[in-house]
Design an enzyme around this catalytic site. Sequence first.
Site, PDB file in Angstrom:
ATOM      1  N   GLU A 177      19.837  16.420  29.435  1.00 23.56           N
ATOM      2  CA  GLU A 177      21.062  16.953  28.820  1.00 23.56           C
ATOM      3  C   GLU A 177      21.284  18.408  29.238  1.00 23.56           C
ATOM      4  O   GLU A 177      22.412  18.831  29.459  1.00 23.56           O
ATOM      5  CB  GLU A 177      20.977  16.863  27.287  1.00 23.56           C
ATOM      6  CG  GLU A 177      20.903  15.444  26.747  1.00 23.56           C
ATOM      7  CD  GLU A 177      22.196  14.666  26.923  1.00 23.56           C
ATOM      8  OE1 GLU A 177      22.713  14.611  28.047  1.00 23.56           O
ATOM      9  OE2 GLU A 177      22.682  14.096  25.931  1.00 23.56           O
ATOM     10  N   THR A 214      31.239  17.559  29.299  1.00 27.02           N
ATOM     11  CA  THR A 214      30.723  18.122  28.044  1.00 27.02           C
ATOM     12  C   THR A 214      30.754  19.652  28.092  1.00 27.02           C
ATOM     13  O   THR A 214      31.110  20.301  27.107  1.00 27.02           O
ATOM     14  CB  THR A 214      29.299  17.596  27.781  1.00 27.02           C
ATOM     15  OG1 THR A 214      29.383  16.184  27.619  1.00 27.02           O
ATOM     16  CG2 THR A 214      28.697  18.202  26.533  1.00 27.02           C
TER      17      THR A 214
HETATM   18  N1  HSE Z   1      26.977  17.285  20.498  1.00 27.41           N
HETATM   19  C1  HSE Z   1      27.411  17.272  21.869  1.00 27.41           C
HETATM   20  C2  HSE Z   1      28.798  17.864  21.950  1.00 27.41           C
HETATM   21  C3  HSE Z   1      27.419  15.864  22.365  1.00 27.41           C
HETATM   22  O1  HSE Z   1      29.643  17.464  21.135  1.00 27.41           O
HETATM   23  O2  HSE Z   1      29.059  18.726  22.789  1.00 27.41           O
HETATM   24  C4  HSE Z   1      27.829  15.743  23.798  1.00 27.41           C
HETATM   25  O3  HSE Z   1      27.670  14.421  24.211  1.00 27.41           O
END
Ligand code: HSE
Length: 311
Positions: free
Chosen positions: A128, A181
């Site tokens: 991530e 993201t």
């Molecule tokens: N919590 C993260 C976001 C998840 O909302 O940026 C991304 O998949």
Amino acid sequence: MDRISLFAPASIANISCGFDVLGLCLDNVGDLMHLQKSDTPGFRITEIKGQNLPLQTEKNVAGVAALAFLNAYNKPVGFELQIDKRIKAGSGIGSSAASAAGVVVGINKLLGEPFTPLELIAFAMEGERLACGSAHADNVAPVIMGGFTLVRSTNPLDVIALNSPLELAATVIHPEIEVKTADARAVLHNKIPLKKAINQWANVGALVSGLYREDYDLISRSLVDEIVEPARAMLIPGFDQLKENAKNAGALGCGISGSGPSVFALSRGMTKANQVAESMAEVYNKIGVPYEVHVCPINPNGVQFLDSNNA
Ligand code: HSE
């Protein structure tokens, strides 16, 4: 055992009120991975089907998660991976998390499970970090642990598996655009008015309580996001209308799936979740946005090993 095939499921992070802390694991939607031991130490990705992603280990989320695992394992072992990538990158249902979590669960299995699920989450978080610059655990945790999870802390890592009421079903609609993201995180505000923060943590607490009490009305009242959704809604075509249609069709709640652009709804029962899917699809049919819809139960198991018949 020298080789293994597995299903690495998609996931929904945030679940409205729980930005970066809540997540759930989806059933039926996910990638397939095939992993073999190799006599040459190290980790190599030999094939990726379905998506145009880097094969180079250091540039691939599964690659860096595998390297984090192998560095901690610290013995000369080798693996090769093939990925059949069925979750689209940038869709908001944990594409990078499925790859990062799937590979570490698979290697762990082939080595006789030297690491705990919590340690595997820490390795997968490195994927991530590569994907978006932030090592968040709210997608990888439910993919590894199954069901609903809560990341209480990332440093030190503390993840809690929550109760998943059996009747809950998810609807996810994916408008076929990509939202990275990192970009969706860049639109967020760093300062939050205290009143909004109070409402948000009240809803997180209430949602967790609703999950344990299997109180669908409480779950419904708690699926509210006053902080992240207002900033990100503009990234998603027809977001307000999707939400209105989902609620009118009887969804318990509706919000942005992870960082979007997918939008999720939770419903009581698969019949309702399918009706919600139809009502959300109407929005995109009307405005002419191409989309995909998934309707599925919550997956209580996370990554699933496949036998040769369904690999
Ligand atoms: N919590 C993260 C976001 C998840 O909302 O940026 C991304 O998949």
